[in-house]
Scaffold this motif. Sequence first.
Motif, PDB file in Angstrom:
ATOM      1  N   PHE A  87      49.127  42.691  53.147  1.00 49.78           N
ATOM      2  CA  PHE A  87      49.777  42.619  51.845  1.00 49.78           C
ATOM      3  C   PHE A  87      48.752  42.493  50.720  1.00 49.78           C
ATOM      4  O   PHE A  87      48.944  43.030  49.634  1.00 49.78           O
ATOM      5  CB  PHE A  87      50.770  41.451  51.828  1.00 49.78           C
ATOM      6  N   ARG A  88      47.659  41.807  50.978  1.00 54.62           N
ATOM      7  CA  ARG A  88      46.607  41.634  49.967  1.00 54.62           C
ATOM      8  C   ARG A  88      46.029  42.994  49.560  1.00 54.62           C
ATOM      9  O   ARG A  88      45.875  43.294  48.381  1.00 54.62           O
ATOM     10  CB  ARG A  88      45.521  40.714  50.508  1.00 54.62           C
ATOM     11  N   GLU A  89      45.740  43.824  50.536  1.00 59.44           N
ATOM     12  CA  GLU A  89      45.216  45.157  50.244  1.00 59.44           C
ATOM     13  C   GLU A  89      46.267  46.011  49.527  1.00 59.44           C
ATOM     14  O   GLU A  89      45.947  46.762  48.606  1.00 59.44           O
ATOM     15  CB  GLU A  89      44.774  45.835  51.543  1.00 59.44           C
ATOM     16  N   THR A  90      47.509  45.875  49.934  1.00 58.35           N
ATOM     17  CA  THR A  90      48.599  46.619  49.290  1.00 58.35           C
ATOM     18  C   THR A  90      48.695  46.258  47.809  1.00 58.35           C
ATOM     19  O   THR A  90      48.828  47.142  46.950  1.00 58.35           O
ATOM     20  CB  THR A  90      49.938  46.318  49.990  1.00 58.35           C
ATOM     21  N   LEU A 107      50.915  54.782  34.861  1.00 54.43           N
ATOM     22  CA  LEU A 107      51.006  54.219  33.507  1.00 54.43           C
ATOM     23  C   LEU A 107      49.705  54.329  32.723  1.00 54.43           C
ATOM     24  O   LEU A 107      49.688  54.052  31.531  1.00 54.43           O
ATOM     25  CB  LEU A 107      51.423  52.752  33.562  1.00 54.43           C
ATOM     26  N   GLY A 108      48.618  54.658  33.411  1.00 55.82           N
ATOM     27  CA  GLY A 108      47.338  54.762  32.726  1.00 55.82           C
ATOM     28  C   GLY A 108      46.664  53.427  32.488  1.00 55.82           C
ATOM     29  O   GLY A 108      45.706  53.347  31.725  1.00 55.82           O
ATOM     30  N   VAL A 109      47.141  52.369  33.117  1.00 55.24           N
ATOM     31  CA  VAL A 109      46.547  51.033  32.968  1.00 55.24           C
ATOM     32  C   VAL A 109      46.288  50.454  34.355  1.00 55.24           C
ATOM     33  O   VAL A 109      46.897  50.879  35.333  1.00 55.24           O
ATOM     34  CB  VAL A 109      47.466  50.074  32.171  1.00 55.24           C
ATOM     35  N   THR A 110      45.391  49.494  34.423  1.00 57.13           N
ATOM     36  CA  THR A 110      45.175  48.793  35.686  1.00 57.13           C
ATOM     37  C   THR A 110      45.629  47.347  35.513  1.00 57.13           C
ATOM     38  O   THR A 110      45.707  46.831  34.405  1.00 57.13           O
ATOM     39  CB  THR A 110      43.696  48.813  36.121  1.00 57.13           C
ATOM     40  N   ALA A 111      45.929  46.742  36.629  1.00 55.06           N
ATOM     41  CA  ALA A 111      46.347  45.345  36.635  1.00 55.06           C
ATOM     42  C   ALA A 111      45.345  44.550  37.458  1.00 55.06           C
ATOM     43  O   ALA A 111      44.610  45.113  38.276  1.00 55.06           O
ATOM     44  CB  ALA A 111      47.746  45.220  37.243  1.00 55.06           C
ATOM     45  N   SER A 112      45.328  43.266  37.234  1.00 56.78           N
ATOM     46  CA  SER A 112      44.502  42.407  38.084  1.00 56.78           C
ATOM     47  C   SER A 112      45.428  41.642  39.020  1.00 56.78           C
ATOM     48  O   SER A 112      46.572  41.354  38.681  1.00 56.78           O
ATOM     49  CB  SER A 112      43.648  41.463  37.242  1.00 56.78           C
ATOM     50  N   VAL A 113      44.914  41.337  40.196  1.00 55.64           N
ATOM     51  CA  VAL A 113      45.698  40.618  41.202  1.00 55.64           C
ATOM     52  C   VAL A 113      45.121  39.211  41.318  1.00 55.64           C
ATOM     53  O   VAL A 113      43.940  39.044  41.628  1.00 55.64           O
ATOM     54  CB  VAL A 113      45.643  41.333  42.568  1.00 55.64           C
ATOM     55  N   THR A 114      45.947  38.208  41.050  1.00 55.10           N
ATOM     56  CA  THR A 114      45.495  36.819  41.072  1.00 55.10           C
ATOM     57  C   THR A 114      46.564  35.922  41.673  1.00 55.10           C
ATOM     58  O   THR A 114      47.634  36.381  42.072  1.00 55.10           O
ATOM     59  CB  THR A 114      45.186  36.312  39.649  1.00 55.10           C
ATOM     60  N   ASN A 115      46.273  34.635  41.676  1.00 55.27           N
ATOM     61  CA  ASN A 115      47.226  33.580  42.061  1.00 55.27           C
ATOM     62  C   ASN A 115      47.794  33.760  43.466  1.00 55.27           C
ATOM     63  O   ASN A 115      49.004  33.632  43.672  1.00 55.27           O
ATOM     64  CB  ASN A 115      48.368  33.472  41.043  1.00 55.27           C
ATOM     65  N   TRP A 116      46.934  34.039  44.427  1.00 61.98           N
ATOM     66  CA  TRP A 116      47.393  34.187  45.811  1.00 61.98           C
ATOM     67  C   TRP A 116      47.790  32.834  46.384  1.00 61.98           C
ATOM     68  O   TRP A 116      47.132  31.833  46.135  1.00 61.98           O
ATOM     69  CB  TRP A 116      46.294  34.790  46.686  1.00 61.98           C
ATOM     70  N   ASP A 117      48.863  32.796  47.147  1.00 65.81           N
ATOM     71  CA  ASP A 117      49.206  31.571  47.868  1.00 65.81           C
ATOM     72  C   ASP A 117      48.382  31.513  49.149  1.00 65.81           C
ATOM     73  O   ASP A 117      47.683  32.466  49.500  1.00 65.81           O
ATOM     74  CB  ASP A 117      50.708  31.471  48.149  1.00 65.81           C
ATOM     75  N   GLY A 157      48.943  34.204  51.827  1.00 66.74           N
ATOM     76  CA  GLY A 157      48.658  35.585  51.461  1.00 66.74           C
ATOM     77  C   GLY A 157      49.914  36.426  51.325  1.00 66.74           C
ATOM     78  O   GLY A 157      49.875  37.636  51.503  1.00 66.74           O
ATOM     79  N   THR A 158      51.038  35.779  50.984  1.00 69.12           N
ATOM     80  CA  THR A 158      52.304  36.503  50.860  1.00 69.12           C
ATOM     81  C   THR A 158      52.852  36.509  49.435  1.00 69.12           C
ATOM     82  O   THR A 158      53.911  37.068  49.188  1.00 69.12           O
ATOM     83  CB  THR A 158      53.375  35.894  51.782  1.00 69.12           C
ATOM     84  N   CYS A 159      52.137  35.902  48.511  1.00 71.26           N
ATOM     85  CA  CYS A 159      52.611  35.832  47.128  1.00 71.26           C
ATOM     86  C   CYS A 159      51.417  35.925  46.191  1.00 71.26           C
ATOM     87  O   CYS A 159      50.403  35.243  46.387  1.00 71.26           O
ATOM     88  CB  CYS A 159      53.380  34.533  46.906  1.00 71.26           C
ATOM     89  N   CYS A 160      51.534  36.797  45.185  1.00 64.33           N
ATOM     90  CA  CYS A 160      50.455  36.966  44.216  1.00 64.33           C
ATOM     91  C   CYS A 160      51.045  37.350  42.869  1.00 64.33           C
ATOM     92  O   CYS A 160      52.246  37.582  42.749  1.00 64.33           O
ATOM     93  CB  CYS A 160      49.474  38.030  44.686  1.00 64.33           C
ATOM     94  N   SER A 161      50.177  37.436  41.890  1.00 63.07           N
ATOM     95  CA  SER A 161      50.581  37.886  40.565  1.00 63.07           C
ATOM     96  C   SER A 161      49.835  39.157  40.198  1.00 63.07           C
ATOM     97  O   SER A 161      48.636  39.273  40.458  1.00 63.07           O
ATOM     98  CB  SER A 161      50.276  36.822  39.515  1.00 63.07           C
ATOM     99  N   LEU A 162      50.554  40.103  39.623  1.00 60.98           N
ATOM    100  CA  LEU A 162      49.958  41.298  39.041  1.00 60.98           C
ATOM    101  C   LEU A 162      49.961  41.085  37.532  1.00 60.98           C
ATOM    102  O   LEU A 162      51.027  40.889  36.940  1.00 60.98           O
ATOM    103  CB  LEU A 162      50.761  42.547  39.386  1.00 60.98           C
TER     104      LEU A 162
END
Length: 186
Positions: free
Chosen positions: A76-79, A92-102, A105-110
């Motif tokens: 899921f982290r790689e996904t 959309l032409g933008v990138t997001a950052s992935v943070t706040n992992w529990d 490794g089943t919950c994060c923030s985009l």
Amino acid sequence: MAPAVPRSGDAIFANVERVNAELFTLTYGAIVRQLLTDLEEVEEVNKQLDQMGYNIGIRLIDEFLAKSNVTRCVNFRETAEVIAKVGFKMFLGVTASVTNWDQEGTCCSLILEDNPLVDFVELPDTCQGLYYCNILSGVVRGALEMVSMKTEITWIRDMLRGDDAFELQVKLLKQVPEEYPYKDDE
């Protein structure tokens, strides 16, 4: 012949047919406005935007997989990283950052610093419960469901509500085992 190499979001975005950004933004705004007029309840509009996004996501994943040459993600982290760096950039032409992992490794923030859907948008006081970009949560949920990941998507922060970024929490509820319609060995 060499194996296909995954393409970066920038490379895909450079080669994808695009629509004028202002036209896209204004058209999406007109859709949201019409939903507000037709449904009258902000919570119903949120549900409808999520459902519209879900319907888009279950179809968009095919185009994503075909054009990105992304192989099966290990976890899921790689996904989440692929969605943030390739998927958002591609569409959309933008990138997001992935943070706040529990810890599991089943919950994060985009986190989106920039969101083309909200150019020219101000929410009136009567729409304070509206998640204007709720279509994005539906797109992510629908696309992940098509690759066997049942998820729950929640808006944590929203710049239209005065926050400093757009933050989507993505929670993996379960990994659905793939089922094949027939046995190959018969």
